[in-house]
Design a protein around this motif. Structure first.
Motif, PDB file in Angstrom:
ATOM      1  N   ASP A 199     -24.103  -3.330  33.038  1.00 38.60           N
ATOM      2  CA  ASP A 199     -23.268  -4.324  32.408  1.00 38.60           C
ATOM      3  C   ASP A 199     -24.426  -4.697  31.482  1.00 38.60           C
ATOM      4  OD1 ASP A 199     -20.891  -3.032  32.788  1.00 38.60           O
ATOM      5  OD2 ASP A 199     -20.702  -4.445  34.214  1.00 38.60           O
ATOM      6  N   MET A 200     -25.340  -4.117  31.570  1.00 37.51           N
ATOM      7  CA  MET A 200     -26.936  -4.963  30.446  1.00 37.51           C
ATOM      8  C   MET A 200     -26.023  -5.463  29.213  1.00 37.51           C
ATOM      9  SD  MET A 200     -30.395  -3.087  31.899  1.00 37.51           S
ATOM     10  CE  MET A 200     -31.057  -3.341  33.561  1.00 37.51           C
ATOM     11  N   PRO A 201     -26.979  -6.079  28.331  1.00 32.00           N
ATOM     12  CA  PRO A 201     -26.582  -5.567  27.322  1.00 32.00           C
ATOM     13  C   PRO A 201     -27.146  -5.104  26.047  1.00 32.00           C
ATOM     14  CG  PRO A 201     -28.017  -7.471  27.748  1.00 32.00           C
ATOM     15  CD  PRO A 201     -27.593  -7.233  29.303  1.00 32.00           C
ATOM     16  N   ASP A 202     -26.683  -4.136  25.539  1.00 31.87           N
ATOM     17  CA  ASP A 202     -26.899  -3.177  24.436  1.00 31.87           C
ATOM     18  C   ASP A 202     -28.063  -3.708  23.652  1.00 31.87           C
ATOM     19  OD1 ASP A 202     -27.151  -0.981  23.171  1.00 31.87           O
ATOM     20  OD2 ASP A 202     -25.328  -1.350  22.027  1.00 31.87           O
ATOM     21  N   ILE A 203     -29.184  -4.413  24.287  1.00 29.56           N
ATOM     22  CA  ILE A 203     -30.095  -4.569  22.802  1.00 29.56           C
ATOM     23  C   ILE A 203     -31.243  -3.761  23.486  1.00 29.56           C
ATOM     24  CG2 ILE A 203     -29.311  -7.278  22.834  1.00 29.56           C
ATOM     25  CD1 ILE A 203     -31.434  -7.336  25.043  1.00 29.56           C
ATOM     26  N   ALA A 204     -31.479  -2.577  24.214  1.00 29.81           N
ATOM     27  CA  ALA A 204     -32.767  -1.991  24.103  1.00 29.81           C
ATOM     28  C   ALA A 204     -33.007  -1.293  21.920  1.00 29.81           C
ATOM     29  CB  ALA A 204     -32.383  -0.350  25.158  1.00 29.81           C
ATOM     30  N   VAL A 205     -34.272  -0.646  22.520  1.00 32.21           N
ATOM     31  CA  VAL A 205     -34.468  -0.130  21.714  1.00 32.21           C
ATOM     32  C   VAL A 205     -33.755   0.730  20.502  1.00 32.21           C
ATOM     33  CG1 VAL A 205     -36.692  -1.345  20.964  1.00 32.21           C
ATOM     34  CG2 VAL A 205     -36.200   0.934  22.175  1.00 32.21           C
ATOM     35  N   SER A 206     -33.578   1.415  19.062  1.00 37.10           N
ATOM     36  CA  SER A 206     -32.853   2.671  19.080  1.00 37.10           C
ATOM     37  C   SER A 206     -33.486   3.759  19.522  1.00 37.10           C
ATOM     38  CB  SER A 206     -32.786   3.020  18.092  1.00 37.10           C
ATOM     39  OG  SER A 206     -33.660   2.881  17.040  1.00 37.10           O
ATOM     40  N   PRO A 207     -33.395   5.444  19.897  1.00 34.99           N
ATOM     41  CA  PRO A 207     -33.592   6.517  19.853  1.00 34.99           C
ATOM     42  C   PRO A 207     -34.670   6.341  19.553  1.00 34.99           C
ATOM     43  CG  PRO A 207     -31.727   6.283  20.672  1.00 34.99           C
ATOM     44  CD  PRO A 207     -31.612   5.449  19.825  1.00 34.99           C
ATOM     45  N   MET A 208     -34.629   6.459  18.111  1.00 33.56           N
ATOM     46  CA  MET A 208     -36.334   6.649  16.633  1.00 33.56           C
ATOM     47  C   MET A 208     -37.125   5.362  16.722  1.00 33.56           C
ATOM     48  SD  MET A 208     -34.951   9.640  15.089  1.00 33.56           S
ATOM     49  CE  MET A 208     -34.309   9.589  17.106  1.00 33.56           C
ATOM     50  N   HIS A 209     -36.426   4.733  17.575  1.00 33.10           N
ATOM     51  CA  HIS A 209     -37.430   2.922  16.996  1.00 33.10           C
ATOM     52  C   HIS A 209     -38.289   3.969  18.763  1.00 33.10           C
ATOM     53  CE1 HIS A 209     -35.149   0.582  14.868  1.00 33.10           C
ATOM     54  NE2 HIS A 209     -35.913   1.173  13.618  1.00 33.10           N
ATOM     55  N   ALA A 210     -37.723   3.347  19.359  1.00 31.94           N
ATOM     56  CA  ALA A 210     -38.525   3.988  20.384  1.00 31.94           C
ATOM     57  C   ALA A 210     -39.363   5.292  20.246  1.00 31.94           C
ATOM     58  CB  ALA A 210     -37.252   4.692  22.193  1.00 31.94           C
ATOM     59  N   ARG A 211     -39.153   6.092  19.881  1.00 30.32           N
ATOM     60  CA  ARG A 211     -40.427   7.814  19.768  1.00 30.32           C
ATOM     61  C   ARG A 211     -41.045   6.898  18.924  1.00 30.32           C
ATOM     62  NH1 ARG A 211     -39.001  13.001  20.309  1.00 30.32           N
ATOM     63  NH2 ARG A 211     -40.469  13.359  18.529  1.00 30.32           N
ATOM     64  N   LEU A 212     -40.644   5.926  17.832  1.00 27.90           N
ATOM     65  CA  LEU A 212     -41.997   5.138  17.197  1.00 27.90           C
ATOM     66  C   LEU A 212     -42.560   4.672  17.877  1.00 27.90           C
ATOM     67  CD1 LEU A 212     -43.473   3.973  14.718  1.00 27.90           C
ATOM     68  CD2 LEU A 212     -41.682   2.128  14.401  1.00 27.90           C
ATOM     69  N   LEU A 213     -42.699   3.757  19.421  1.00 30.53           N
ATOM     70  CA  LEU A 213     -43.428   3.222  20.190  1.00 30.53           C
ATOM     71  C   LEU A 213     -44.249   4.406  20.930  1.00 30.53           C
ATOM     72  CD1 LEU A 213     -41.197   0.683  21.474  1.00 30.53           C
ATOM     73  CD2 LEU A 213     -42.992   0.411  20.030  1.00 30.53           C
ATOM     74  N   GLY A 214     -44.058   4.957  21.158  1.00 35.55           N
ATOM     75  CA  GLY A 214     -44.270   6.255  21.344  1.00 35.55           C
ATOM     76  C   GLY A 214     -45.921   6.919  20.828  1.00 35.55           C
ATOM     77  N   ILE A 215     -44.918   7.583  19.751  1.00 39.71           N
ATOM     78  CA  ILE A 215     -46.951   7.835  18.568  1.00 39.71           C
ATOM     79  C   ILE A 215     -47.228   6.627  17.813  1.00 39.71           C
ATOM     80  CG2 ILE A 215     -46.211   8.938  15.991  1.00 39.71           C
ATOM     81  CD1 ILE A 215     -43.156   9.780  16.383  1.00 39.71           C
TER      82      ILE A 215
END
Length: 226
Positions: free
Chosen positions: A42-58
């Motif tokens: 029940d955490m707030p839905d404020i994590a980065v999106s999958p595409m933005h998460a991939r950008l961070l990894g890149i």
């Protein structure tokens, strides 16, 4: 296609993200498990999106990052992508205010096989900033915590960064509130503070990318340390 053909732009953005995720994120069981654990807690839905998460990894991989600092762990979703991108002996130092969130993130990251790379510092991130001196030099800092302290986190990141390091600040556009000078909530004022700081600070070269997608209309500040 003209905008008039698509009156519900947010639905269009989601549709495109669905397609992109089917191309770039399909079959990633660890990623799906982290998100499922966040929802289950029940955490707030404020994590980065999958595409933005991939950008961070890149971004982390492109500069050969070995030491990464993150302000705002939540359930460990962005942490997972950063930890995957660094070398086997690299480390992510992530800061999380809420012990329950940190516990969920720890379990998810361990299950994903990257937990050994991740140190979670629990407590107010502002109180833990002095410890960053022992982690220097930091190659990439991702700031996604309480927005009113964006500029403080940015300054802390600069203090431990090397030339060529990257600093990324999430949620700086926030539906256009960034440019609404009459908006004085902490999102808007925190975003303006860090954008104006990065714009005038001669130690960095920075830009802001406006983004749309399943996280609606927002943007990231990306700065490289000179």
């Amino acid at each position: 296609m003209s905008d008039a053909t698509h009156p519900d732009q947010s639905a269009r953005w989601d549709y495109v993200d669905d397609y992109l995720e089917s191309q770039f994120a399909a079959g990633d069981s660890a990623q799906a498990a982290v998100l499922a654990a966040q929802r289950g807690a029940d955490m707030p839905d404020i994590a980065v999106s999958p595409m933005h998460a991939r950008l961070l990894g890149i971004l982390a991989r492109s500069i050969g990052a070995t030491t990464v600092v993150e302000f705002g762990t939540l359930g460990g979703y962005s942490t997972l992508h950063l930890a995957r991108a660094i070398s086997p002996d690299g480390r992510v130092i992530t800061h999380e205010r809420d012990q329950r969130h940190a516990d969920v993130a720890r379990a998810s990251l361990d299950a994903a096989g990257v937990g050994h790379k991740v140190t979670i510092r629990v407590g107010q991130a502002l109180d833990n900033i002095p410890a960053l001196a022992d982690d220097a030099p930091v190659d990439l800092t991702f700031i996604d915590a309480d927005k009113r302290n964006n500029a403080t986190y940015f300054e802390a990141a600069l203090a431990v960064s090397r030339p060529g390091s990257l600093i990324v600040v999430d949620n700086v556009v926030h539906g256009g509130d960034l440019a609404d000078l009459d908006n004085t909530d902490e999102y808007a004022t925190g975003a303006r503070a860090v954008v104006e700081l990065a714009a005038r600070d001669k130690r960095v070269e920075a830009t802001v990318l406006q983004t749309v997608g399943r996280k609606d209309y927002d943007g990231m500040l990306i700065a490289t340390v000179l």
